[in-house]
Design a protein around this motif. Structure first.
Motif, mmCIF file in Angstrom:
data_model
loop_
_atom_site.group_PDB
_atom_site.id
_atom_site.type_symbol
_atom_site.label_atom_id
_atom_site.label_comp_id
_atom_site.label_asym_id
_atom_site.label_seq_id
_atom_site.Cartn_x
_atom_site.Cartn_y
_atom_site.Cartn_z
ATOM 1 N N TYR A 276 61.668 68.227 85.393
ATOM 2 C CA TYR A 276 61.866 66.798 85.661
ATOM 3 C C TYR A 276 61.164 65.955 84.591
ATOM 4 C CZ TYR A 276 63.397 67.691 90.502
ATOM 5 O OH TYR A 276 64.065 68.090 91.626
ATOM 6 N N ASP A 277 61.654 64.732 84.422
ATOM 7 C CA ASP A 277 60.949 63.754 83.588
ATOM 8 C C ASP A 277 59.819 63.134 84.402
ATOM 9 O OD1 ASP A 277 62.670 64.104 81.482
ATOM 10 O OD2 ASP A 277 64.051 62.539 82.151
ATOM 11 N N ILE A 278 58.881 62.536 83.669
ATOM 12 C CA ILE A 278 57.782 61.866 84.376
ATOM 13 C C ILE A 278 57.828 60.371 84.077
ATOM 14 C CG2 ILE A 278 55.268 61.612 84.507
ATOM 15 C CD1 ILE A 278 54.935 64.497 84.061
ATOM 16 N N TYR A 279 57.725 59.560 85.119
ATOM 17 C CA TYR A 279 57.549 58.116 84.957
ATOM 18 C C TYR A 279 56.109 57.806 85.329
ATOM 19 C CZ TYR A 279 62.566 57.523 84.480
ATOM 20 O OH TYR A 279 63.865 57.582 84.030
ATOM 21 N N ASP A 280 55.298 57.494 84.328
ATOM 22 C CA ASP A 280 53.900 57.211 84.589
ATOM 23 C C ASP A 280 53.772 55.702 84.789
ATOM 24 O OD1 ASP A 280 51.216 57.278 84.789
ATOM 25 O OD2 ASP A 280 50.801 57.781 82.706
ATOM 26 N N LEU A 281 53.700 55.293 86.033
ATOM 27 C CA LEU A 281 53.734 53.865 86.341
ATOM 28 C C LEU A 281 52.341 53.263 86.236
ATOM 29 C CD1 LEU A 281 55.330 51.400 87.404
ATOM 30 C CD2 LEU A 281 54.786 52.186 89.689
ATOM 31 N N GLU A 282 52.180 52.336 85.305
ATOM 32 C CA GLU A 282 50.915 51.623 85.157
ATOM 33 C C GLU A 282 50.995 50.381 86.036
ATOM 34 O OE1 GLU A 282 47.530 51.068 84.749
ATOM 35 O OE2 GLU A 282 48.040 52.689 83.361
ATOM 36 N N LEU A 283 50.426 50.495 87.211
ATOM 37 C CA LEU A 283 50.623 49.451 88.206
ATOM 38 C C LEU A 283 50.003 48.116 87.790
ATOM 39 C CD1 LEU A 283 52.166 49.731 90.784
ATOM 40 C CD2 LEU A 283 50.060 50.193 91.997
ATOM 41 N N THR A 284 48.912 48.202 87.013
ATOM 42 C CA THR A 284 48.249 46.962 86.612
ATOM 43 C C THR A 284 49.111 46.152 85.633
ATOM 44 O OG1 THR A 284 47.094 48.271 84.956
ATOM 45 C CG2 THR A 284 45.883 47.740 86.952
ATOM 46 N N GLU A 285 50.114 46.789 85.067
ATOM 47 C CA GLU A 285 51.007 46.083 84.141
ATOM 48 C C GLU A 285 52.195 45.451 84.858
ATOM 49 O OE1 GLU A 285 50.642 45.893 80.633
ATOM 50 O OE2 GLU A 285 48.648 46.573 81.200
ATOM 51 N N VAL A 286 52.304 45.726 86.137
ATOM 52 C CA VAL A 286 53.446 45.191 86.892
ATOM 53 C C VAL A 286 53.027 43.872 87.531
ATOM 54 C CG1 VAL A 286 55.133 45.675 88.690
ATOM 55 C CG2 VAL A 286 54.153 47.550 87.394
ATOM 56 N N GLN A 287 53.867 42.848 87.322
ATOM 57 C CA GLN A 287 53.399 41.526 87.724
ATOM 58 C C GLN A 287 53.644 41.196 89.191
ATOM 59 O OE1 GLN A 287 54.466 38.609 84.865
ATOM 60 N NE2 GLN A 287 53.990 39.941 83.168
ATOM 61 N N ASP A 311 43.610 54.081 93.686
ATOM 62 C CA ASP A 311 42.573 53.218 94.253
ATOM 63 C C ASP A 311 42.090 52.179 93.254
ATOM 64 O OD1 ASP A 311 39.728 54.941 93.343
ATOM 65 O OD2 ASP A 311 41.700 55.825 93.183
ATOM 66 N N CYS A 312 42.311 52.446 91.953
ATOM 67 C CA CYS A 312 41.862 51.479 90.942
ATOM 68 C C CYS A 312 42.999 50.530 90.548
ATOM 69 C CB CYS A 312 41.407 52.186 89.671
ATOM 70 S SG CYS A 312 40.244 53.482 89.975
ATOM 71 N N SER A 313 44.226 50.894 90.882
ATOM 72 C CA SER A 313 45.359 50.121 90.394
ATOM 73 C C SER A 313 45.508 48.783 91.095
ATOM 74 C CB SER A 313 46.643 50.911 90.583
ATOM 75 O OG SER A 313 46.571 52.107 89.877
ATOM 76 N N ILE A 314 45.530 48.819 92.403
ATOM 77 C CA ILE A 314 45.497 47.568 93.154
ATOM 78 C C ILE A 314 44.551 47.773 94.313
ATOM 79 C CG2 ILE A 314 47.784 46.629 92.645
ATOM 80 C CD1 ILE A 314 48.772 47.803 95.223
ATOM 81 N N SER A 315 44.094 46.687 94.876
ATOM 82 C CA SER A 315 43.108 46.844 95.923
ATOM 83 C C SER A 315 43.758 47.348 97.204
ATOM 84 C CB SER A 315 42.410 45.524 96.184
ATOM 85 O OG SER A 315 41.490 45.721 97.204
ATOM 86 N N LEU A 316 43.591 48.645 97.413
ATOM 87 C CA LEU A 316 44.151 49.222 98.636
ATOM 88 C C LEU A 316 43.025 49.593 99.581
ATOM 89 C CD1 LEU A 316 46.639 51.659 96.951
ATOM 90 C CD2 LEU A 316 47.079 49.383 97.786
ATOM 91 N N THR A 317 41.856 49.113 99.243
ATOM 92 C CA THR A 317 40.704 49.653 99.950
ATOM 93 C C THR A 317 40.161 48.724 101.018
ATOM 94 O OG1 THR A 317 39.254 48.676 98.337
ATOM 95 C CG2 THR A 317 40.003 50.920 97.920
ATOM 96 N N LYS A 318 40.419 47.465 100.823
ATOM 97 C CA LYS A 318 39.697 46.523 101.676
ATOM 98 C C LYS A 318 40.383 46.256 103.017
ATOM 99 C CE LYS A 318 36.615 45.584 98.501
ATOM 100 N NZ LYS A 318 37.250 46.027 97.338
ATOM 101 N N ARG A 319 41.617 46.618 103.117
ATOM 102 C CA ARG A 319 42.409 46.135 104.227
ATOM 103 C C ARG A 319 41.819 46.504 105.587
ATOM 104 N NH1 ARG A 319 47.873 46.405 106.721
ATOM 105 N NH2 ARG A 319 47.496 48.625 106.883
ATOM 106 N N ASP A 320 41.395 47.746 105.721
ATOM 107 C CA ASP A 320 40.870 48.141 107.009
ATOM 108 C C ASP A 320 39.671 47.298 107.391
ATOM 109 O OD1 ASP A 320 42.732 50.027 107.372
ATOM 110 O OD2 ASP A 320 41.605 51.588 106.356
#
Ligand SMILES: Nc1ncnc2c1ncn2[C@@H]1O[C@H](COP(=O)(O)OP(=O)(O)OP(=O)(O)O)[C@@H](O)[C@H]1O
Ligand SMILES: [Mg+2]
Length: 526
Positions: A276-287, A311-320
């Motif tokens: 398979y090909d790999i799509y390495d998604l850099e989430l911080t570059e997505v607006q 966990d570093c890409s977007i804040s997924l940690t604080k919600r709880d």
């Protein structure tokens, strides 16, 4: 009129129309010429004994996979000296375009613009034309349009229509697939900020992917490795299963563990294993979420979509925690993440939200392609929002832990070509005894072995020293650490509690809970 006369008349008529078309192209201004050419082409098609199919490069907003398949298939019919393989008839005058992608060792052949090639399938002769036309200049458009329209036109005899539609196109897709796999040239795609997302331009940049990691070289417990490979194989062969059960043909893996334990190496091994090909998604570059969705739409099937260090890409940690606060404040919050929108967990400056991300992997849009694997990696699973861990989201949680004895033996084999029997029995025993307590990552072991790879015995001796040193250090610091741990980090306990609660909430709770209990070495299937 005899049948043969009829066909002769028709042939001359078609010839005349073609002649008029050429004359028009030479004499009239472009707009008028285009209108005439369209008209004449239509008339020619009506009287012709052939049927024509257009396969455009862009189909609405998506890249047309059939276009890519045809392109690959036709390029494979071309041999190095410029002639065409026997199946494709005599096309020795065909003009070919040669391409060499950066960093590639091979040259790729393709049809030049507006050139033709014939092919023979099951006794039927077909003609392919690669059509490239300039797009008409638009006075104003919200969306920048590509300058060229590309496509293939397939010309077949009307009597072969059924054969072509039922079998030939499937044959092409299958062949293209086979060629890609055989060529073993995978692509690694990445996204970058500000790339326009119009219909033609591709928001992903690609390079040839040549990572040497395989399941054989991966230092991991062999049983866990086997289970992962089996899971991947079942997924890749599971089209029928997914169709029958009404599930989207996709699978999610969450890889977690300390740095240097092989998460990225495992992803590379997966890609190499499945081709398979790999799509390495850099989430911080997505607006924003809509850009995320468009990126997803531009991925092809048979690919692995990776978000590293989620966990570093977007804040997924604080919600709880925010949820807890909300609860104590007014007792009401929305437990369903899909309604959390751009609220709670958004990072300032980024409008990609957790709900957007989950829609990316789970929502209706995630099914616009097929046979896709999503892989998230993190060094801190405890920081992730429960929504991400909930069953059904990521099908498998794979813990990549410190190096154990089985993994160590694989590394010795990889770097020093030493099998178990080649290492002195006493030394091997010493390694076995201290490797787990040393809490050393495969990356650190590799480092020692690479440093001494020209002298295997020295490498092994040094490795034993390093392991022993670490054990002593850990034992010394163990006491201090213990005290610290008792006093500090209520938060950590909270996180653990949270983790258990999530596990118990899950419909697959037995398995999930079991997984966390045995977190050290589990491949945990949701
Ligand atoms: N399990 C493993 N098997 C084989 N090699 C490994 C393994 N783990 C680490 N390595 C070696 O260590 C290097 C770093 O590993 P890798 O990048 O895969 O770790 P990672 O878990 O992705 O780290 P990070 O969390 O920092 O991204 C690799 O180049 C690889 O050679
Ligand atoms: Mg990594």
């Amino acid at each position: 009129m005899k049948m043969s006369d009829y066909w002769t008349t028709m042939a001359s008529l078609v010839g005349m129309l073609a002649f008029c078309q050429t004359i028009l192209q030479l004499v009239f201004p472009p707009e008028l010429r285009l209108a005439f050419v369209h008209l004449l082409t239509r008339m020619r098609h009506v009287f012709s004994s052939h049927t024509y199919f257009d396969i455009t490069e862009i189909d609405g907003v998506n890249t047309n996979e059939l276009y890519n398949a045809v392109s690959l298939y036709l390029s494979s019919s071309v041999t190095v000296n410029g002639s065409v393989s026997s199946a494709a008839g005599n096309n020795s005058n065909t003009r070919l375009s040669l391409t060499r992608v950066p960093n590639s060792s091979s040259v790729t052949f393709g049809l030049s613009n507006n050139d033709r090639i014939t092919d023979v399938f099951d006794g039927a002769t077909v003609l392919w034309e690669h059509v490239v036309v300039q797009r008409q200049v638009q006075s104003f458009s919200w969306r920048p349009m590509p300058e060229e329209k590309r496509g293939f036109t397939l010309q077949i005899s009307k009597r072969d229509r059924a054969l072509v539609l039922d079998h030939y196109l499937d044959h092409i897709v299958g062949k293209a697939e086979e060629i890609r796999r055989r060529s073993e040239e995978r692509l690694l795609y990445t996204n970058s900020r500000g790339v326009s997302l119009d219909a033609r331009s591709h928001p992903w940049d690609s390079v040839r992917f040549k990572h040497p990691s395989t399941f054989e070289t991966l230092a991991m417990d062999p049983e866990r490795k086997r289970r992962i490979m089996e899971d991947l194989r079942e997924f890749a062969n599971g089209q029928g299963f997914y169709q029958k059960t009404g599930r989207a043909w996709k699978r999610g893996y969450l890889l977690y563990g300390p740095p240097g334990t092989g998460k990225s190496s495992l992803i590379a091994a997966m890609a190499n294993y499945l081709g398979y090909d790999i799509y390495d998604l850099e989430l911080t570059e997505v607006q924003n979420n809509s850009e995320l969705r468009k990126l997803l739409m531009k991925t092809s099937s048979k690919s692995i979509i990776v978000i590293e260090d989620i966990d570093c890409s977007i804040s997924l940690t604080k919600r709880d925690k925010v949820k807890k606060k909300n609860k104590s404040n007014n007792g009401c919050y929305d437990p369903d993440l899909t309604s959390c929108g751009s609220g709670l967990m958004d990072e300032p400056g980024s409008s990609v939200t957790l709900s957007g991300l989950l829609n990316f992997t789970d929502g209706l849009w995630s099914c616009c392609g097929s046979e896709r694997i999503f892989v998230f990696t993190t060094n801190h699973i405890e920081k992730l929002d429960s929504a991400l861990l909930r069953s059904g989201r990521m099908d498998m949680h794979i813990h990549m832990g410190f190096c154990r004895f089985q993994a160590l033996k694989i590394l010795l084999k990889n770097y020093l070509r030493m099998e178990e029997g080649d290492v002195d029995g006493v030394v091997l025993k010493e390694m076995e005894e201290c490797v787990e307590e040393a809490e050393i990552t495969p990356a650190d072991v590799s480092e020692v072995l690479i440093r001494n790879r020209s002298d295997a015995e020295k490498a092994v001796r040094e490795l034993v020293c390093v392991l022993k040193e670490r054990v002593v250090r850990r034992r010394k610091s163990g006491g201090v650490k213990k005290k610290k741990e008792e006093g500090e980090d209520e938060e950590e306990e909270e996180a653990e509690e949270e983790q258990e609660k999530r596990a118990l909430d899950s419909p697959n709770r037995n398995r999930e809970f079991f997984g966390f209990e045995n977190e050290k070495d589990e491949v945990e299937e949701k």
